[in-house]
Design a protein around this motif. Structure first.
Motif, short mmCIF file in Angstrom:
data_model
loop_
_atom_site.label_atom_id
_atom_site.label_comp_id
_atom_site.label_asym_id
_atom_site.label_seq_id
_atom_site.Cartn_x
_atom_site.Cartn_y
_atom_site.Cartn_z
N GLY A 283 0.22 4.24 10.64
CA GLY A 283 -0.72 3.27 11.43
C GLY A 283 -1.57 2.46 10.80
N ARG A 284 -2.53 3.06 10.34
CA ARG A 284 -3.42 2.32 9.33
C ARG A 284 -2.88 1.43 8.35
N MET A 285 -1.85 1.86 7.79
CA MET A 285 -1.30 0.95 6.60
C MET A 285 -0.38 -0.26 7.31
N GLU B 179 -0.41 10.32 9.72
CA GLU B 179 -1.77 9.82 9.50
C GLU B 179 -2.09 8.74 8.96
N GLN B 180 -1.04 8.12 8.11
CA GLN B 180 -1.24 6.94 7.48
C GLN B 180 -0.45 5.67 7.81
N ASP C 104 -1.20 -1.65 10.13
CA ASP C 104 -2.18 -2.68 10.64
C ASP C 104 -2.75 -3.39 9.43
N ALA C 105 -3.13 -2.77 8.17
CA ALA C 105 -3.62 -3.66 7.11
C ALA C 105 -2.60 -4.50 6.92
N HIS D 46 2.58 11.29 6.83
CA HIS D 46 2.96 9.67 7.34
C HIS D 46 2.36 9.54 8.55
N ASP E 94 0.98 5.82 -0.41
CA ASP E 94 0.26 6.92 -0.30
C ASP E 94 1.22 8.09 -0.86
N GLU F 186 0.74 -1.21 0.04
CA GLU F 186 -0.04 0.10 0.04
C GLU F 186 1.12 1.41 -0.18
N SER G 160 -2.56 -7.40 9.34
CA SER G 160 -3.73 -8.29 9.11
C SER G 160 -3.90 -9.07 7.97
#
Length: 229
Positions: A41-43, A38-39, A45-46, A36, A30, A28, A49
């Motif tokens: 942690g989510r990336m 903002e993005q 985690d994905a 960075h 961005d 992934e 997962s």
């Protein structure tokens, strides 16, 4: 082969990838940054997962280690260390300038005997650059270069040199040599890290998670200045 979480936050692009068995299985990116914080942690985690959903245990985290943006590298390094501590896995560092060479070697027809010169922008006519051969052997170590017509002439007079990275385009008119080749739109991306990370893992080149620090541009300038004193 190892399952590796690869993280790059060294420039305006934030990217995460998972590699396993010598292949990239999740990525992934961005390109709207720098955002960075903002993005990332989510990336991450994905990515984790995805690995868990395929029952693939994580073996290591690879981080792009600079030189690069102070804020970006700090965010990426903090995240990488957090995953290492939380998952009890090891950390491996991949130099950003070496990482930049991977897509060039994969997608370009690099001439026989040519050299590679990745560049990271340091404003005005300054760049952070390194020179490699096609096997990624270091021909010249990382330098904080003020680019003039003579900066790379010693190599350009002998063979083609490919310049790329976010500091390259602004230098081409100044370099102005028939052996200078510009490759545009080359960015350090996590999906290209795993061959370099796997090589370091095979060689046992692990980092101490507690003490590892990336090569921040400001620190590199300070080190270069001390050498001149």
């Amino acid at each position: 082969m190892s399952c590796i979480l690869n993280i790059d936050t060294s420039t305006d692009v934030c990217s995460v990838a998972v590699s396993d068995g010598g292949a990239c299985i999740f990525t992934e990116e961005d390109h709207k940054g720098p955002n960075h914080n903002e993005q990332i942690g989510r990336m991450v985690d994905a990515a984790l997962s995805f690995a868990e959903s395929h029952a693939i245990p994580l073996d290591a985290v690879a981080i792009s280690s600079g030189p690069g943006s102070y804020t970006g590298l700090r965010i990426g390094t903090s995240m990488a260390k957090g995953v290492c501590y939380g998952r009890d896995v090891k950390l491996v560092a991949v130099p950003t300038l070496e990482l930049l060479c991977v897509p060039v070697l994969l997608r370009e027809q690099v001439e026989e005997g040519a050299l590679l010169c990745p560049m990271i922008d340091a404003r005005r006519m300054e760049v952070y650059a390194q020179v490699f051969d096609r096997a990624l052997h270091v021909v010249r170590p990382i330098g904080a270069d003020v680019v003039t017509a003579d900066t790379y002439r010693a190599w350009l007079d002998k063979q083609p040199v490919y310049f790329f990275g976010n500091g390259a385009a602004k230098c081409m008119d100044t370099i102005a040599h028939p052996n200078a080749r510009l490759i545009e739109d080359v960015k350090p991306l996590a999906k290209n890290m795993f061959p370099l990370a796997e090589r370091r893992i095979a060689q046992g080149q692990w980092e101490d998670v507690a003490y590892f620090e990336p090569l921040y541009l400001k620190d590199f300038v300070a080190k270069a200045a001390k050498k001149l004193l």
